[in-house]
Write a protein that holds these residues in place. Structure first.
Motif, PDB file in Angstrom:
ATOM      1  N   GLU A 124      53.067  -7.466   0.519  1.00  0.00           N
ATOM      2  CA  GLU A 124      52.134  -6.942  -0.265  1.00  0.00           C
ATOM      3  C   GLU A 124      50.999  -6.950  -1.178  1.00  0.00           C
ATOM      4  N   LEU A 126      47.921  -6.546   1.118  1.00  0.00           N
ATOM      5  CA  LEU A 126      46.787  -5.377   0.882  1.00  0.00           C
ATOM      6  C   LEU A 126      45.472  -5.130   0.629  1.00  0.00           C
ATOM      7  N   SER A 180      48.564  -3.354   9.242  1.00  0.00           N
ATOM      8  CA  SER A 180      49.298  -1.842   9.659  1.00  0.00           C
ATOM      9  C   SER A 180      50.583  -2.692   9.433  1.00  0.00           C
ATOM     10  N   ILE A 198      52.364  -4.525   7.701  1.00  0.00           N
ATOM     11  CA  ILE A 198      53.245  -5.037   6.897  1.00  0.00           C
ATOM     12  C   ILE A 198      54.735  -4.024   7.028  1.00  0.00           C
ATOM     13  N   THR A 232      57.957  -1.704   6.513  1.00  0.00           N
ATOM     14  CA  THR A 232      57.734  -1.242   5.510  1.00  0.00           C
ATOM     15  C   THR A 232      58.368  -0.746   4.293  1.00  0.00           C
ATOM     16  N   LYS A 288      58.211  -2.518   1.862  1.00  0.00           N
ATOM     17  CA  LYS A 288      57.289  -3.000   1.639  1.00  0.00           C
ATOM     18  C   LYS A 288      56.287  -2.131   0.888  1.00  0.00           C
ATOM     19  N   LEU A 289      55.610  -1.456   2.117  1.00  0.00           N
ATOM     20  CA  LEU A 289      54.525  -0.544   1.856  1.00  0.00           C
ATOM     21  C   LEU A 289      55.026   0.795   1.664  1.00  0.00           C
ATOM     22  N   CYS A 297      52.958   0.310  -4.406  1.00  0.00           N
ATOM     23  CA  CYS A 297      51.719   0.082  -3.383  1.00  0.00           C
ATOM     24  C   CYS A 297      50.927   1.299  -3.388  1.00  0.00           C
ATOM     25  N   ARG A 320      48.585   2.116   0.214  1.00  0.00           N
ATOM     26  CA  ARG A 320      49.135   3.043   1.065  1.00  0.00           C
ATOM     27  C   ARG A 320      48.502   3.724   1.598  1.00  0.00           C
ATOM     28  N   GLY A 360      53.589   6.846   6.354  1.00  0.00           N
ATOM     29  CA  GLY A 360      54.047   5.147   6.113  1.00  0.00           C
ATOM     30  C   GLY A 360      54.527   4.287   7.046  1.00  0.00           C
TER      31      GLY A 360
END
Length: 1314
Positions: free
Chosen positions: A1101, A1104, A1133, A1135, A1137, A1139-1140, A1145, A1149, A1308
Motif C-alpha cells: 500500500e 499508492l 492497478s 496491487i 485486492t 490490500k486495496l 486505503c 483507492r 476496486g
C-alpha cells in the motif's frame, strides 16, 4: 445514463468487500443457433414492416432485421413469452417497433421489437385469438376473434382502455378463417368464413353477413374455406378473395357482386395465400398450396402474368414488404454521367414495350412454406435474398452426431422428419421422406454406413438410407405402440434395440430377426448399450427402476435392478470412460449415478425443478455429465462431488436431446421443444488444461487415467480416446512436436466455425505441400494462390452457361417506329455513331454495342461504360460482363461490395491481381497508345480492400475465426492475429501465433499477457494451487517479461511461503530485498522503480500515494500525454485486492479508481471502443461526485470532452431522418484535437476496433439480461459482475477490462472476462 440507476448504491457504500461472492461468467458458451421454421398450422403467422419481418414457429416469434451495411437480413430477436402454440401475428401500422401476437392459451401480447420486451399483455382473452389485427382507425387498439367470433376490440391505453365487443360482428353461422380492416375507410372490416362466404361491416351501413359465396357453392352445404382476403389498396370497396378450391375473385363490397374471376393454368392448382404489391398498383401475387409456385397477376388480366416455381412444397403464407430493402452506401458519389453524347444529353430510362407492360414488380415477398421454410424473394431480380430452408416446426426430441463426421448432426422431430445438418453452415443437407407421425428417437449406424434408425409414435421403427434417400427396413414388433428410444449397437453393428410403451425392450438384428424380448412391468422409455461391453444394455422404466441386461445369455431376466428414483425413469446412459458406471434421469428432477460393480447409487444430482430428459457424459473428462430438463435448463455437473458447475438457461422450452462427437468432445448440441438446435462450447470448463497444452507442460498434466482423474479436487485431465490418439501420433513423429501438438489439440478443443480452415491456411503459409490439404479445404476460405485455380476447374465442370437477356425498349410504338426508321437511314448513310445513339435511346444496347467498334474502340469502350453505369444504378447483375470486358475491375469490385456480395468481390480482385483481366490499350490515329499508367490500377490494394470487407462481415457476424482466415488468405498475419484477439480466441491465437513464428510475435505476446491475466484469477473457479505458476509459465514464453512477472507477483495472493516460491520462479528478489530496493529507489527519486518494489514488498500500500501523486502532478500540467502516465497507473492497478480494499486505503483507492476510469476512457477512444467510451466517462464522473478525493479532474471538463468526442466522431448517416447531423462546433474541434494529441497511436496495430466474440449476435431466447452500462437487453454472451446480479455483455466486459482493470461497480475488484 440508464446504468447509473442500477448501480448508484455501490458508489454510496465504500467498504463492502466482506462476504463478497465471486461470480464468474457462464462457463458454457453458445456458439451456434439453428432457428426453427415457420409453423404451418395457423394463417397469419408472418408479417413485415419497414426493414424487418417476423414469422412464428410454434412457441416463439423470430424477427429478422436488415443490416444496411451488408444489405442482408439477420436474425435480430426471438420473442418467447407464449407457452402454447402461437395463433396469429400482426404488425402495428402506425408504429414499426410494435407487433402483437396471440396464442392458444387465450393470451394476447404486444411486443416492442426495438427494446425486445413485452409492453402489454391481455391474459384470459375470451376464447382463443385465432386471428388478430391492429385497428387501422385507432392508434392503440387491437382486434381479435376466436373461430366463432365475436370480434373483440382491446384498447390498450388511455381513458377507454379495456376489451369491448364489436357491436355487429358476432353470432356468425360459420367459423371465421380471418378478418381484415380496410386501411383507408375508417372502421370497415371484412371476414372470411369456412363455408366460403364473407361478412362485411362498416359504420353507418347495414351489416352484410355471409354474402358472396362462390356461385358453385350456392345452395349446397359444402365447405370451401376462404384462404386469403385482402382489400384493394387503391379502392374503398374492392376486395380480393381466394377460396381454397374455387380460386380467386375480385369482389365489390358495396354492390356485392363479383367483378373478375381469375383462372388458373391447371385445375389442380389451388391458392393458399395472396398479397397486393404496394409498389405496383393493380398487381398482386399468390402462392399455391400443393407446390411452391409463386404467381404474379394484374387485375386487368384473368390469367397470371408470370409463374415461378420456388420450392417443391406448397406455400403457407405470403407477405410483401412495403418498402424494399434500401441499397447499401454507394462507394462512388453519383456524379453526372460523363459519357452522354450530344444527341442524348439526358437519356430517360427506357420505358416498357407493350409485350413487357406487365413487368415484374420491384418488390420483396416474405414466403413461408408448408415444410417450415422461410425466405425473402426479390421478385424483380428473381432471386432469393434470404432463404432459411427446412427448419423443424415442432419439438425436436433427439439429436446425434454422425459417428464418422463431427460436422453432420441429425435431428428427429415431432413433425415426422429426420433432418441432417452441416453444423459449420447450419444448413440442412438431407431430410427424410416424412409422414412418420412423431419421431421420438434416432440412432446412427456405426462407422460410415450412412444409415439412421428412427423410432416413431405409431409407425414402429425404420432404417433410413441417407444416400438412397429412402426407408430400407421397417420393424413392427411393437405394433401401434409408441417407441420411445432406439439404439444401434456401436460395438456390434448388427444389433438394434428399441423400447416401447408396450413394456418391452426388443433386441433384433438389422434384418429383423428377434434376439430378445425383455419384458418390463410398465412402459420402457430409454435404453443404452454399454460402450465397454458389447453385450450389456440398460433400460429406464415407468416403474421408477433402472435395469441392466446381458444379451449374450438366453435369459430374459435382468442382471441388476437399481431402484431409488421416486418417479418414472426416462433416459439411461453408460459412462464411456468409467466401466460399470451409468446415470439415469427421472421425472423426480434428479439424475442418479449408479455403479454396476458396487451394486449401488453412488451420487444423486439434484437441482432441476422438472423432469430430466437429455443426458450426456463427456467423452474426455470422466466426471463431467450434462443434463437437460423440462425446466428449460441445461446443467453441467461434476459427478465427483455432485456439484453443478453451470446452468444454461437459453432454450425457450423443454430440453430433450444432448450430444457431442468424440472427435470434438467439448462442442455440444442440444435440442428442445422450442424447435431450435443450439451449439455450445464447453472449453471454458477446462481452461487450465488448454493452458497446460499452450505452455508445453508435460503429458502428465494433460492426459491422465480415469482413476486419478476422478479423485475429488484433481485438476481436469483428458482421459478419452481422441487425446490418447493425439499423444500416440505425436510420439511417432520427429521434428517440431510442439507445433503438431498445438494444432491437433486446437482442432479437437475448438468449436466448429473455422478453426480447421484456419489451420489449413497456416499450413499453406508455412509451405506445406498442397497434396496434404484435406478434401473439404476448397469449401472454406482458400489461400489466394488456390482460389483462381479451384474456381476455374469448378467453372469447367459447370459447362452449361446461362444467357442473360439485355435491354428493353422505349416509348409508345409510334415514336419507337419512327426512331427505328431514322436509325436504319443513319446506318445506310454510314453514320454509325448516330445509329448507335438512337439504338441506345431505344434501349437496344446490344445492337448499338455490336457495331460501335466500327466507330472506334474508344467510342465502344465509352458506350460500355455508360451501359455499366446505368446497370449499376438499376442494381442489375447484367453489369458484370460489361465491366470485365472493359477491364473496369474497380467499378465491379465496388459494385459487388455495395451489394454485400463480398466473396464475389474478392474473386474478381484476385483474378485481376493474377493478370486475368484485360485493361484495354486503345491506339488512336494521332499517335502511340495511351500511357500505361492510366490503366495500371493497383489491384493489390483492391484485393486487400475486398478481403478486409469480407473479414469484417464475418467478424460482425460473430465469426472471428473465419475473419482471421480471410486475412491469412492474403498473407496478412498481423490482422489475422488481431481478429482472433478481438474475438477473444486467445488460446487459438497463441497456438496459431506460435506456429507462424516471427511475423505473429507481437500479437502472440499480447495474447499470452491476456491469458496470464485470465490465470491470475482462475483460482476462484478452480481451487487448486498451480495456476499462478501457469500464468508465470505463459509470461516466461514472452521476451522482456520482467515487468509482466512483477505484476503477477504483486497481484497474486497467498501465504508468505507461496509468494516466496513465486518470486523465485519469476527470478525476482525476495519480499524482504524488495522492501530495501524500494527505499533505495525512493531516496534516489526513481518513481517507477520505487512503485515496482513497494508492490512486491510486505507493504504494497506504500506504493499508492507515491504513484498517485506522480500521476496527479502530470495531469495538472497542460502538455501531458497518455504514454507518460499509463505505465505507472497500469502497474499500480496490480496491487493485491485485499490490500486495496482496506479502510486505511479508502482515499487512495478512490483516486486510483477515478484515474483508471479517466485513462480508461482515453484508451477506449484510442482503440475505438465506441460502445464503452460514454460509460467510462460517466463512471468517472459518478465517482468524482460521490467520493471524497482531490484529483485535478472536473466533472464539467469530462462532459465537455465526451461531447467533443461524440460530435467529432459521429457517423454521418443520411438515412436516419430522426437525428439530423449537426457538425461539431469550433470549440469542440479544439477540445478533440487536444485529446488526440494526448493519445498518440496505438502501438499494436490491428487490435483497434471493438471486440466481438463468437455468438455475439445470437439473440437470447429465454435467458434475458439487461446491461447495466446501456440499460438495453444484451445480445449474445453475458458477463456477471461481482455482485452476482449486475450484468454487461461479454464484449463490453472484454473491452472495459483491456482499458480499465477495475469493475464498473466502483468496488476496486478486478474484472476478468478473458
Amino acid at each position: 445514463m440508464a446504468w447509473m440507476t442500477y448501480i448508484s448504491h455501490w458508489f454510496e457504500q465504500d467498504d463492502w468487500y466482506e462476504g463478497l461472492q465471486r461470480v464468474n461468467m457462464s462457463q458454457v458458451r453458445q456458439v451456434g443457433l439453428l432457428a426453427a421454421g415457420c409453423q404451418p398450422w395457423n394463417r397469419d403467422v408472418c408479417a413485415a414492416s419497414g426493414d424487418r419481418f417476423a414469422y412464428c414457429a410454434t412457441l416463439a416469434i423470430y424477427v429478422y432485421q436488415l443490416d444496411h451495411h451488408y444489405n442482408e437480413f439477420k436474425l435480430h430477436a426471438i420473442m418467447s413469452e407464449h407457452k402454447k402454440t402461437i395463433t396469429a401475428l400482426s404488425w402495428c401500422p402506425h408504429n414499426p417497433d410494435l407487433f402483437a401476437s396471440g396464442s392458444a392459451d387465450n393470451l394476447v401480447i404486444i411486443w416492442n421489437v426495438a427494446e425486445q420486451k413485452v409492453i402489454a399483455k391481455l391474459d384470459n382473452a375470451k376464447g382463443t385469438p385465432a386471428s388478430l389485427s391492429w385497428c387501422w382507425n385507432a392508434g392503440d387498439a387491437l382486434a381479435f376473434a376466436s373461430h366463432r367470433g365475436p370480434l373483440f376490440i382491446w384498447t390498450i391505453s388511455g381513458p377507454d382502455s379495456g376489451v369491448t365487443v364489436h357491436k355487429d360482428a358476432h353470432s356468425f353461422l360459420s367459423d371465421i378463417c380471418m378478418f381484415r380492416w380496410h386501411t383507408q375507410k375508417k372502421g370497415k372490416v371484412a371476414f372470411g368464413h369456412i363455408d366460403g362466404s364473407l361478412s362485411i361491416f362498416q359504420p353507418g351501413n347495414k351489416s352484410q353477413k355471409h354474402v358472396l359465396r362462390p356461385d358453385s357453392l350456392e345452395g349446397t352445404d359444402e365447405e370451401d374455406p376462404v384462404s386469403a382476403l385482402e382489400w384493394d389498396p387503391l379502392s374503398t370497396d374492392y376486395l380480393l378473395v381466394a377460396n381454397l378450391h374455387h380460386g380467386i375473385r375480385l369482389v365489390d363490397s358495396e354492390s356485392l357482386c363479383c367483378i373478375t374471376t381469375f383462372s388458373f393454368p391447371s385445375a389442380a392448382a389451388s391458392v393458399q395465400c395472396l398479397a397486393w404489391v404496394p409498389s405496383a398498383p393493380g398487381m398482386f401475387i399468390t402462392g399455391d398450396s400443393q407446390v411452391g409456385v409463386l404467381r404474379i397477376w394484374n387485375v386487368s388480366r384473368t390469367t397470371p402474368v408470370d409463374n415461378f416455381k420456388l420450392k417443391k412444397t406448397g406455400f403457407h403464407c405470403l407477405h410483401v414488404l412495403n418498402s424494399p430493402p434500401r441499397k447499401k452506401f454507394s462507394n462512388q458519389s453519383p456524379t453526372k454521367n460523363h459519357y452522354t453524347s450530344s444527341t442524348s444529353e439526358a437519356v430517360p430510362p427506357p420505358t416498357l414495350t407493350q409485350n413487357q407492360a406487365f413487368s415484374l414488380p420491384p418488390g420483396h415477398a416474405v414466403c413461408c412454406f408448408l415444410d417450415g421454410g422461410v425466405g425473402l424473394y426479390d421478385m424483380g431480380a428473381k432471386k432469393w435474398d434470404f432463404l432459411r430452408d427446412l427448419g423443424h416446426v415442432e419439438t425436436i426430441f433427439d439429436c446425434k452426431f454422425k459417428p464418422d463426421n463431427p460436422n453432420l448432426l441429425a435431428t428427429a422431430s415431432f413433425d415426422g422428419t429426420i433432418k441432417v445438418w452441416d453444423i459449420n453452415t447450419l444448413t440442412a443437407v438431407y431430410t427424410s421422406p416424412g409422414n412418420e407421425g412423431v419421431i421420438y428417437s434416432l440412432s446412427w449406424a456405426p462407422g460410415d454406413l450412412n444409415c439412421i434408425a428412427g423410432a416413431t409414435s405409431r409407425n414402429g421403427a425404420f432404417i433410413w438410407d441417407i444416400k438412397k434417400g429412402k426407408m430400407v427396413q421397417r420393424f413392427n414388433e411393437h405394433g401401434k405402440n409408441g417407441i420411445f428410444c432406439i439404439a444401434w449397437s456401436h460395438k456390434d453393428s448388427k444389433r438394434i434395440a428399441t423400447c416401447s410403451g408396450d413394456g418391452y425392450c426388443i433386441i433384433r438384428t438389422i434384418d429383423g430377426k428377434i434376439l430378445h424380448k425383455y419384458r418390463h412391468p410398465a412402459a420402457v422409455f430409454g435404453c443404452d448399450w454399454s460402450q465397454n461391453n458389447k453385450d450389456m444394455i440398460a433400460t429406464g422404466c415407468e416403474d421408477k427402476n433402472v435395469r441392466v441386461y446381458y444379451v449374450a445369455t438366453s435369459s430374459d431376466q435382468p442382471l441388476k435392478v437399481f431402484s431409488g428414483h421416486t418417479e418414472k425413469v426416462f433416459h439411461v446412459r453408460w459412462s464411456p470412460l468409467r466401466e460399470g458406471t451409468l446415470c439415469s434421469g427421472s421425472d423426480d428432477g434428479s439424475v442418479r449415478i449408479w455403479d454396476y460393480t458396487q451394486d449401488a447409487c453412488i451420487n444423486i444430482l439434484s437441482g432441476h425443478t422438472a423432469p430430466v430428459r437429455g443426458l450426456m457424459w463427456n467423452t474426455e473428462i470422466p466426471y463431467l455429465l450434462i443434463s437437460g430438463s423440462w425446466d428449460y435448463t441445461i446443467k453441467v455437473w461434476d459427478t465427483r462431488e455432485g456439484i453443478c458447475l453451470d446452468t444454461v438457461c437459453d432454450h425457450g422450452a423443454d430440453v430433450y436431446g444432448l450430444t457431442c462427437h468424440p472427435r470434438r468432445p467439448f462442442t455440444m448440441a442440444s435440442c428442445s421443444r422450442d424447435s431450435t438446435v443450439r451449439l455450445w462450447s464447453l472449453t471454458p470448463l477446462i481452461t487450465p488444461l488448454q493452458i497446460n497444452i499452450l505452455a508445453d507442460r508435460s503429458w502428465e498434466e494433460i492426459i491422465g487415467n480415469t482413476d486419478s482423474a476422478i479423485e475429488p479436487g484433481a485438476p481436469p485431465l483428458l482421459c478419452g480416446k481422441v487425446s490418447r490418439d493425439i499423444k500416440q501420433e505425436i510420439e511417432k513423429l520427429s521434428g517440431n512436436l510442439h507445433v503438431k501438438k498445438l494444432r491437433w489439440f486446437s482442432e479437437c478443443l475448438s468449436p466448429p466455425g473455422g478453426s480447421d480452415n484456419l489451420w489449413n491456411l497456416v499450413a499453406v503459409i508455412k509451405g506445406q505441400d498442397d497434396s496434404l490439404l484435406p478434401q473439404n479445404y476448397c469449401k472454406g476460405i482458400m489461400h489466394l494462390k488456390h482460389l483462381i485455380k479451384f474456381r476455374t476447374s469448378e467453372a469447367q465442370e459447370l459447362t452449361t452457361v446461362k444467357m442473360s437477356k439485355f435491354g428493353g425498349g422505349i416509348g409508345v410504338p409510334t415514336k419507337e417506329e419512327r426512331l427505328k426508321e431514322a436509325a436504319q437511314i443513319h446506318l445506310r448513310l454510314g453514320q454509325v455513331q448516330r445509329y448507335c445513339e438512337l439504338m441506345v435511346e431505344l434501349g437496344e444496347w446490344d445492337k448499338a454495342l455490336s457495331v460501335a467498334p466500327s466507330v472506334s474502340v474508344k467510342y465502344w469502350k465509352k458506350l460500355m461504360q455508360r451501359r455499366a453505369d446505368q446497370l449499376i444504378q438499376e442494381d442489375k447483375d447484367d453489369v458484370i460482363p460489361y465491366c470485365i470486358a472493359i477491364g473496369d475491375v474497380k467499378k465491379l469490385v465496388h459494385f459487388f461490395m455495395s451489394r454485400g456480395q463480398l466473396k464475389e468481390a474478392l474473386l474478381v480482385a484476385q483474378a485481376a491481381c493474377e493478370g486475368n483481366m484485360q485493361t484495354f490499350h486503345v491506339s488512336t490515329p494521332k499517335g502511340p497508345s495511351f500511357s500505361d499508367d492510366i490503366y495500371k490500377e493497383d489491384f493489390n490494394e483492391l484485393l486487400q480492400e475486398a478481403c478486409r470487407e469480407l473479414a469484417e462481415w464475418y467478424f460482425q457476424d460473430g465469426r472471428a475465426v473465419l475473419a482471421a482466415c480471410c486475412h491469412l488468405a492474403v498473407d496478412n498475419i498481423e490482422l489475422a492475429m488481431a481478429y482472433l484477439i478481438r474475438g477473444n480466441e486467445l488460446e487459438l491465437a497463441v497456438c496459431v501465433g506460435t506456429v507462424l513464428g516471427e511475423p505473429a510475435a507481437p500479437a502472440t505476446h499480447y495474447a499470452l499477457e491476456l491469458l496470464a491475466r485470465k490465470c491470475m484469477l482462475i483460482p476462484a473457479c478452480f481451487p487448486s494451487v498451480g495456476y499462478r505458476d501457469l500464468a508465470a509459465d505463459l509470461l516466461l514464453m514472452t521476451p522482456d517479461s520482467e515487468l509482466q512477472l512483477v505484476k503477477l507477483c504483486a497481484f497474486c495472493p497467498g501465504c508468505t511461503e507461496e509468494i516466496s516460491d513465486l518470486h523465485e520462479k519469476c527470478k525476482l528478489p525476495t519480499v524482504e530485498e524488495c522492501m530495501q530496493l524500494a527505499e533505495t529507489a525512493h531516496a534516489d527519486g526513481k518513481i517507477f522503480e520505487t512503485i515496482k518494489y513497494y508492490l512486491l514488498s510486505q507493504e504494497p500500500e506504500k506504493a499508492l500515494p507515491i504513484g498517485i501523486d506522480f500521476i496527479k502532478e502530470h495531469i495538472s500540467s497542460s502538455d501531458w500525454t497518455l504514454d507518460t502516465i499509463y505505465p505507472v497507473l497500469d502497474l499500480l492497478s496490480y496491487i493485491r485486492t485485499e490490500k486495496l480494499v482496506l479502510h486505511t486505503c479508502t482515499e487512495a483507492r478512490n483516486e486510483l479508481l477515478i484515474l483508471c476510469g479517466y485513462v480508461g476512457a482515453l484508451l477506449a477512444i484510442r482503440r475505438q471502443y465506441h460502445s464503452i467510451v460514454p460509460a467510462l466517462y460517466e463512471y468517472t464522473s459518478q465517482l468524482l461526485k460521490r467520493r471524497k478525493v482531490s484529483v485535478p479532474l472536473k466533472i464539467e471538463h469530462l462532459s465537455e470532452e465526451l461531447d467533443a468526442w461524440r460530435a467529432c466522431t459521429q457517423v454521418v448517416n443520411p438515412s436516419s431522418e430522426d437525428s439530423p447531423y449537426t457538425p461539431p462546433s469550433d470549440s469542440q474541434r479544439l477540445v478533440y484535437a487536444t485529446l488526440l494529441k494526448r493519445l498518440k497511436e496505438e502501438p499494436l496495430r490491428g487490435i483497434v476496433g471493438p471486440d466481438y466474440v463468437t455468438g455475439s449476435n445470437l439473440p437470447s431466447h429465454s435467458d434475458i439480461h439487461i446491461s447495466c452500462l446501456t440499460g438495453l437487453k444484451i445480445q449474445g454472451p453475458v458477463f456477471f459482475l461481482e455482485d452476482g446480479k449486475s450484468t454487461i455483455s461479454l464484449n463490453d466486459a472484454l473491452m472495459w477490462a483491456k482499458v480499465n482493470p477495475f469493475s464498473p461497480l466502483g468496488t476496486g475488484i478486478r474484472l476478468n472476462p478473458f
